[in-house]
Design a protein around this motif. Structure first.
Motif: not given
Length: 153
Positions: A38-65
């Motif tokens: 359950e702990s590993i499952h929780h970490v996997i879910r939070k890492c998925a949050h981190l990753t998807e929003y990192a990608i979103l941030g880069v895509l938004l940076w590209r849209a702004v720049r």
């Protein structure tokens, strides 16, 4: 953003991902306790949050720049901050959306994880640019000519 919105729905809730992730972890590590799984499952879910929003941030940076091939402009942290701010706002609205989904829980900590993902994405992008010389060096105020004239005068 649509993918993240869909991910906030019932079908991608903790309960539904448990049926996929936890049996896989039990199969890979049969002697692991349920608490560790359950702990590993929780970490996997939070890492998925981190990753998807990192990608979103880069895509938004590209849209702004709006970069172009062989872009001569130096790196701008202002553009990065704009992208991170948009991610923060979107992550906030995503958590508000989860208030209305019965199987989801809205957490302020998720907004911070998501925004941290965008920050990590910007740092990663900036680092790549430094390694591959994508960003020109910005001249200090006054430029090289003024420094040479001051030294000669």
């Amino acid at each position: 953003m649509s993918l993240i919105f869909l991910g906030s729905s019932d079908t991608h809730s903790y309960q539904h991902s448990t049926g996929l992730v936890e049996p896989l972890l039990h199969w890979l590590f049969p002697h692991m306790t349920q608490a560790h799984v359950e702990s590993i499952h929780h970490v996997i879910r939070k890492c998925a949050h981190l990753t998807e929003y990192a990608i979103l941030g880069v895509l938004l940076w590209r849209a702004v720049r709006k970069p172009v091939r062989k872009d001569p402009r130096p790196w701008s942290w202002r553009e990065a901050v704009i992208a991170i701010s948009i991610v923060f706002l979107y992550a906030s609205t995503d958590e508000i959306h989860q208030i209305f989904v019965p199987t989801r829980t809205a957490l302020v900590s998720d907004v911070f994880i998501d925004t941290s993902g965008a920050v990590i994405g910007m740092i990663f992008l900036w680092s790549l640019g430094r390694c591959f010389n994508w960003w020109t060096k910005s001249e200090p105020e006054g430029g090289l000519k003024d420094r040479n004239n001051t030294a000669q005068g």
